[in-house]
Motif scaffolding. Structure first.
Motif, PDB file in Angstrom:
ATOM      1  N   UNK A   7      -7.971   6.606  10.379  1.00  0.00           N
ATOM      2  CA  UNK A   7      -6.862   6.699  11.627  1.00  0.00           C
ATOM      3  C   UNK A   7      -5.398   6.679  11.043  1.00  0.00           C
ATOM      4  N   UNK A   8      -5.329   6.054  10.101  1.00  0.00           N
ATOM      5  CA  UNK A   8      -3.925   5.666   9.252  1.00  0.00           C
ATOM      6  C   UNK A   8      -3.560   6.869   8.636  1.00  0.00           C
ATOM      7  N   UNK A   9      -2.404   7.037   8.684  1.00  0.00           N
ATOM      8  CA  UNK A   9      -1.540   7.884   7.476  1.00  0.00           C
ATOM      9  C   UNK A   9      -1.568   7.613   6.084  1.00  0.00           C
ATOM     10  N   UNK A  10      -1.606   8.690   5.545  1.00  0.00           N
ATOM     11  CA  UNK A  10      -1.672   8.561   4.134  1.00  0.00           C
ATOM     12  C   UNK A  10      -0.754   7.233   3.487  1.00  0.00           C
ATOM     13  N   UNK A  17      -4.836  -0.687   1.760  1.00  0.00           N
ATOM     14  CA  UNK A  17      -5.712  -1.044   0.512  1.00  0.00           C
ATOM     15  C   UNK A  17      -4.813  -2.024  -0.406  1.00  0.00           C
ATOM     16  N   UNK A  18      -3.669  -1.705  -0.575  1.00  0.00           N
ATOM     17  CA  UNK A  18      -2.695  -2.669  -1.418  1.00  0.00           C
ATOM     18  C   UNK A  18      -3.046  -4.146  -1.021  1.00  0.00           C
ATOM     19  N   UNK A  19      -2.747  -4.384   0.177  1.00  0.00           N
ATOM     20  CA  UNK A  19      -2.618  -5.741   0.828  1.00  0.00           C
ATOM     21  C   UNK A  19      -4.166  -6.189   0.824  1.00  0.00           C
ATOM     22  N   UNK A  77       1.814  -4.432   0.304  1.00  0.00           N
ATOM     23  CA  UNK A  77       0.918  -3.833   1.294  1.00  0.00           C
ATOM     24  C   UNK A  77       1.133  -4.379   2.594  1.00  0.00           C
ATOM     25  N   UNK A  78       1.365  -5.729   2.793  1.00  0.00           N
ATOM     26  CA  UNK A  78       1.526  -6.248   4.080  1.00  0.00           C
ATOM     27  C   UNK A  78       3.052  -5.803   4.498  1.00  0.00           C
TER      28      UNK A  78
END
Length: 193
Positions: A7-10, A17-19, A77-78
Motif C-alpha cells: 500500500x506504500x508508494x515507492x 525497508x531502510x528503517x 528510513x524513520x
C-alpha cells in the motif's frame, strides 16, 4: 505486513525497508558490542568476516563502520517515512531531511561512543608515581638485601619489594620514603624525615 508494504508508494517503501534493515542491524550490533563480541568485517577480495568473542568489548564507533551505516540507515528510513507520511513533504524535501537526520545521528553516536571509550582505564600501576611517596616497612629490610614496604601508589595500598638506599637496616614499622625505582617493582627507600 505484505499488504501494508504494497500500500506504500515507492519512496515510502524504500524508507520503510531502510528503517527495518538498519534498525535490526543496529540493535544486533549494539547488543553484541555490550555483550563483549567484537565484529570484524574485512573488505578483502575474499570478503572474509570474523567474529572475535575474546571479551575485550572495545566500544569503538567509526563514521564509516558497519555500525555507523546501520544507524544512518535506520534514522534515514524513520525520518523519511515520517516526513512523507505525517508532514506531507515532497520527495526532495523528505530525502534532504532524512539524509540530514541520518547524518546527525551518526555524528551524535560517534561523539557518544568516543566519550564511553574515554571512560576506560588500563588499571596498570605507573611505578614512577611511587617516587617520593611515604610508607612503612612491612618486612625488615636488611642492610644488603631485599625486604618489603607498604605504601599507597595511585590511591591503592601496595606491598612491594624494597632495598635500603643508604645500606642501613630498616626494621618493621619504620617510616620510609621512596627514592628510586629499581628494575620492575623493586623500590630503593630511605628513612623518612
Amino acid at each position: 505486513m505484505t499488504e501494508f508494504l504494497e500500500s506504500l508508494p515507492a519512496l515510502q517503501k524504500v524508507y520503510f525497508i531502510s528503517a527495518i534493515v538498519g534498525g535490526t542491524g543496529f540493535v544486533v550490533m549494539t547488543a553484541m558490542q555490550f555483550l563483549g563480541a567484537d565484529l570484524e568485517l574485512d573488505g578483502d577480495v575474499g570478503g572474509d568476516a570474523g567474529l572475535d568473542t575474546s571479551g575485550t568489548a572495545d566500544v569503538s564507533f567509526k563514521l564509516l563502520s558497519v555500525h555507523g551505516l546501520t544507524a544512518f540507515s535506520m534514522i534515514f528510513g524513520l525520518a523519511g517515512l515520517s516526513l512523507t507520511r505525517e508532514f506531507g513533504t515532497t520527495w526532495f524535501e523528505s530525502l534532504i531531511g532524512a539524509t540530514a537526520a541520518g547524518s546527525a545521528t551518526v555524528w551524535i553516536l560517534k561523539k557518544l561512543f568516543a566519550f564511553f571509550v574515554g571512560l576506560k582505564s588500563s588499571g596498570t600501576t605507573d611505578m614512577n608515581r611511587a617516587i617520593n611517596e611515604q610508607g612503612t616497612v612491612y618486612m625488615q629490610i636488611p642492610a644488603e638485601g631485599v625486604g618489603k614496604v607498604q605504601l599507597p601508589v595511585q590511591g591503592r595500598l601496595q606491598t612491594l619489594d624494597a632495598v635500603s638506599a643508604d645500606h642501613q637496616e630498616l626494621t618493621t614499622g619504620t617510616r620510609v620514603q621512596v627514592v628510586e625505582i629499581i628494575s620492575g617493582n623493586t623500590l630503593k627507600v630511605k628513612r623518612a624525615e
